[in-house]
Structure formats: C-alpha cells, structure tokens
Design a protein around this motif. Structure first.
Motif, PDB file in Angstrom:
ATOM      1  N   GLY A  44       0.799  -1.214   0.000  1.00  0.00           N
ATOM      2  CA  GLY A  44       0.000   0.000   0.000  1.00  0.00           C
ATOM      3  C   GLY A  44       0.832   1.264   0.000  1.00  0.00           C
ATOM      4  O   GLY A  44       0.331   2.351   0.274  1.00  0.00           O
TER       5      GLY A  44
ATOM      6  N   GLY B 147       0.917   1.761  -4.735  1.00  0.00           N
ATOM      7  CA  GLY B 147      -0.112   1.062  -3.967  1.00  0.00           C
ATOM      8  C   GLY B 147      -0.896   1.951  -3.029  1.00  0.00           C
ATOM      9  O   GLY B 147      -1.874   1.518  -2.424  1.00  0.00           O
ATOM     10  N   GLN B 148      -0.462   3.203  -2.898  1.00  0.00           N
ATOM     11  CA  GLN B 148      -1.233   4.150  -2.108  1.00  0.00           C
ATOM     12  C   GLN B 148      -2.637   4.322  -2.713  1.00  0.00           C
ATOM     13  O   GLN B 148      -3.615   4.460  -1.991  1.00  0.00           O
ATOM     14  N   CYS B 149      -2.698   4.303  -4.038  1.00  0.00           N
ATOM     15  CA  CYS B 149      -3.997   4.419  -4.720  1.00  0.00           C
ATOM     16  C   CYS B 149      -4.410   3.102  -5.390  1.00  0.00           C
ATOM     17  O   CYS B 149      -5.571   2.712  -5.331  1.00  0.00           O
ATOM     18  N   HIS B 150      -3.453   2.461  -6.087  1.00  0.00           N
ATOM     19  CA  HIS B 150      -3.799   1.237  -6.818  1.00  0.00           C
ATOM     20  C   HIS B 150      -3.955   0.079  -5.845  1.00  0.00           C
ATOM     21  O   HIS B 150      -3.020  -0.324  -5.186  1.00  0.00           O
ATOM     22  N   GLY B 151      -5.166  -0.421  -5.781  1.00  0.00           N
ATOM     23  CA  GLY B 151      -5.495  -1.446  -4.794  1.00  0.00           C
ATOM     24  C   GLY B 151      -6.408  -0.898  -3.725  1.00  0.00           C
ATOM     25  O   GLY B 151      -6.933  -1.633  -2.894  1.00  0.00           O
ATOM     26  N   ALA B 152      -6.590   0.427  -3.760  1.00  0.00           N
ATOM     27  CA  ALA B 152      -7.463   1.051  -2.762  1.00  0.00           C
ATOM     28  C   ALA B 152      -8.588   1.834  -3.434  1.00  0.00           C
ATOM     29  O   ALA B 152      -9.745   1.725  -3.054  1.00  0.00           O
ATOM     30  N   VAL B 153      -8.227   2.618  -4.467  1.00  0.00           N
ATOM     31  CA  VAL B 153      -9.239   3.476  -5.092  1.00  0.00           C
ATOM     32  C   VAL B 153      -9.136   3.446  -6.618  1.00  0.00           C
ATOM     33  O   VAL B 153     -10.142   3.484  -7.314  1.00  0.00           O
ATOM     34  N   SER B 154      -7.928   3.365  -7.156  1.00  0.00           N
ATOM     35  CA  SER B 154      -7.778   3.198  -8.606  1.00  0.00           C
ATOM     36  C   SER B 154      -7.586   1.711  -8.907  1.00  0.00           C
ATOM     37  O   SER B 154      -7.501   0.918  -7.982  1.00  0.00           O
ATOM     38  N   PHE B 155      -7.471   1.362 -10.199  1.00  0.00           N
ATOM     39  CA  PHE B 155      -7.566  -0.067 -10.542  1.00  0.00           C
ATOM     40  C   PHE B 155      -6.601  -0.902  -9.690  1.00  0.00           C
ATOM     41  O   PHE B 155      -5.496  -0.489  -9.397  1.00  0.00           O
ATOM     42  N   PRO B 156      -7.024  -2.097  -9.287  1.00  0.00           N
ATOM     43  CA  PRO B 156      -6.287  -2.871  -8.290  1.00  0.00           C
ATOM     44  C   PRO B 156      -5.072  -3.606  -8.867  1.00  0.00           C
ATOM     45  O   PRO B 156      -4.859  -3.637 -10.072  1.00  0.00           O
TER      46      PRO B 156
END
Lengths: 124, 200
Positions: free
Chosen positions: B161, B165-174
């Motif tokens: 994360g 991974g701050q965004c990808h996997g949480a809010v943008s595509f995983p």
C-alpha cells in the motif's frame, strides 16, 4: 446420511460465494462517530470522483490519502473545513442531513473497503 | 413403475443418494446461474445490502445507488467496474478540477519507461492519466522524487500500500491488473528508458 452431508456441503459452497460487499474504495470513518452516539460515516469515493477530481480533496482540501489519518470533526466541518468545504448548502447539501453521511451499521471499523480481488493493501 | 422398481427407490440407500445428488447439483447450478446473470446485468451491490450501510438509516432513501450512477460509464472488470480515465476523457463525466479560484491546474503529458522489472514486462508510467485526476504535489515529492530513478520502486512496497499502492489497490484499478502498468514487452524492446514524449 450421504444426502444430508452433500446438501450441507453444497449449502456451504453457495454461502461462500461473496455476498454483500461494499463498493470499491468506500471509506468507513468511525474514529469518533459511534463514541459520540451517531452511526459511523460511509464515504463513497465513486460518488465523489464522478463530480470532483482527486486533487480537489487531496490537494486543495488537504485530505491525507490514508483512512484514519485525518482528524475530521463536526466543529471543523461546520466552520467550512474538511467535508464542510463543499457540504455547506452551496456546492453540496449542508450538514443538517446527518443521516446521509452517518449511515453505517453499528460496530464498523475505520478503514478503506470494497470487495475487490486484491483485497486491499496491508498498509491501509 | 412396477413393484420391483418401487421397492428399489423406497428402500435402496444408493438410489436415494443418487437422487439427492442430482437434486442438489441442479439446485447449485440454478443458484450459480442466477448469480452470474444478476452480476452481468448490474455488478453493483445496492447500498442497503452492501454490509456497510444501515438499512434502517435514513440514508438509503436519499443516497444515489452505485448501480444507477455507474452503469452509464465505460465498463471495467475490476474495482468500481468503471474505466475512470476513459470516462473522464470521453466526457461522460466532467468532475471539477478545483473549488478555489486560484488553484493552478497542471496536466503533464510525459511517459516514463522503467527497466529492471525482473523477467516481466517493463513499466510505462503515463503522467497524463495521473495528472488529469491528481495534483503534482500528491506524488512529488511526498511519494516519489521528481528526478527519474530518484526513488526505488518495488512491488513489495506497492503490495503493502505504499508508492503506487497508495492508490492502486485502494481506489484506482487494483493490483490484479499487472499488464496495465507492465505494458512494455521487454523481449522486443528497442526504445530508451526514462522520461520521454508520449508515443503517438
């Protein structure tokens, strides 16, 4: 007997198929809500990003990109900080509609949700 | 049915078991089929059934349902089931860039191709898709140094994360969508690494 065993197995399989899941990137905010006697807040990213780019909240407004890292409180919101930058009756509906944000089930833990296959990173 | 058959079905445990198996299998197929059909038509869970919203709260009456809002947007197979970058570029949605009148809006059209991706495809990072949504300061220098290769990026960090991974996997595509970032075939790569104009 075997029929019962098989039925139980199948029932378990059906139950194991993912059922209710939050929308991807929903955020639960419950640092102070329930302790103050209101429902936890559910913040839907999907709803807001249809109307605002990430930079509005995460740059102009300064929300740190980590659930729980922002010390949001109602007094601040009413002064126009945090959610109150828009939820002021001008850009979006005002804070009188408590239930719209404080809409969570009792006992929810703060954090980012959403039933995606990645399951969400550990650091969150 | 003659009396011998009748007797068989009434008394034989094996026959009962067989019947049971057929019945349960049929039921299972029916249920899974219904779930697949329901999922294809509208993959979004309603708020009152999402395990977060209290069905007894007043919100359910007032709030927009994801299925109603997101269905007209370009469809993805993960996350919100929405291709957000495409939705923005095609004008299906027109999210505001700023609230404050003096905010400077910057969009940078610059790609970076990263080597050292193990034995997998190289990574192409498009600034454009990111700056259409985000401000420079969201990444620079909070997460990544501005200088090319000024920050060592690793999948271990991302999966935790941090970094992308701050965004990808949480809010943008995983992070299941490897090839969206690892999109440059490393076996037949003849270009150069680093920051570069976007290939037209």
């Amino acid at each position: 007997m075997r029929f019962v065993r098989l039925s139980t197995l199948c029932l378990l399989l059906v139950l194991c198929v993912p059922q209710a899941e939050a929308e991807y990137a929903d955020v639960v905010l419950n640092r102070t809500a329930e302790a103050a006697g209101v429902r936890p807040v559910i913040y839907p990213h999907w709803f807001h990003r249809m109307r605002f780019r990430c930079k509005v909240c995460h740059s102009e407004l300064g929300f740190v990109m980590r659930a729980g890292a922002n010390k949001i409180d109602m007094a601040g919101i009413m002064e126009g900080k945090f959610c109150g930058m828009c939820h002021n009756g001008e850009i979006a509906w005002n804070v009188e509609h408590c239930d719209r944000c404080h809409s969570g089930l009792p006992g929810l833990k703060s954090g980012i949700r959403g039933g995606d296959s990645a399951g969400g990173p550990g650091y969150w | 049915m003659n009396s011998a058959d009748d007797n068989l079905y009434r008394n034989s445990p094996r026959a009962w078991s067989l019947l049971g198996r057929v019945w349960v299998l049929g039921l299972l197929l029916l249920l899974s089929g219904a779930q697949v059909l329901a999922g294809e038509a509208n993959p979004w869970v309603r708020l009152e059934a999402d395990g977060l919203h209290d069905p007894k709260g007043g919100a359910i009456r007032d709030l927009q349902q994801p299925g109603e809002a997101l269905a007209p947007l370009p469809r993805d197979v993960v996350g919100n089931m929405v291709r957000w970058v495409e939705a923005l570029r095609t004008g299906v949605i027109t999210p505001r860039t700023n609230i404050l009148p003096d905010t400077k809006i910057q969009v940078l059209d610059l790609d970076i191709i990263y080597p050292n991706t193990g034995n997998y495809n190289f990574v192409r990072f498009p600034h454009k898709a990111h700056t259409e949504w985000l401000d420079c300061s969201n990444c620079h220098d909070a997460i990544f140094a501005k200088k090319y290769r000024g920050t060592t990026i690793s999948m271990a960090n991302i999966l935790e994360g941090r970094q992308c991974g701050q965004c990808h996997g949480a809010v943008s595509f995983p992070l299941t969508e490897c090839n969206r970032c690892h999109s440059v075939d490393s076996q037949n790569f003849a270009g150069k690494f680093g920051p570069q104009p976007v290939a037209k």
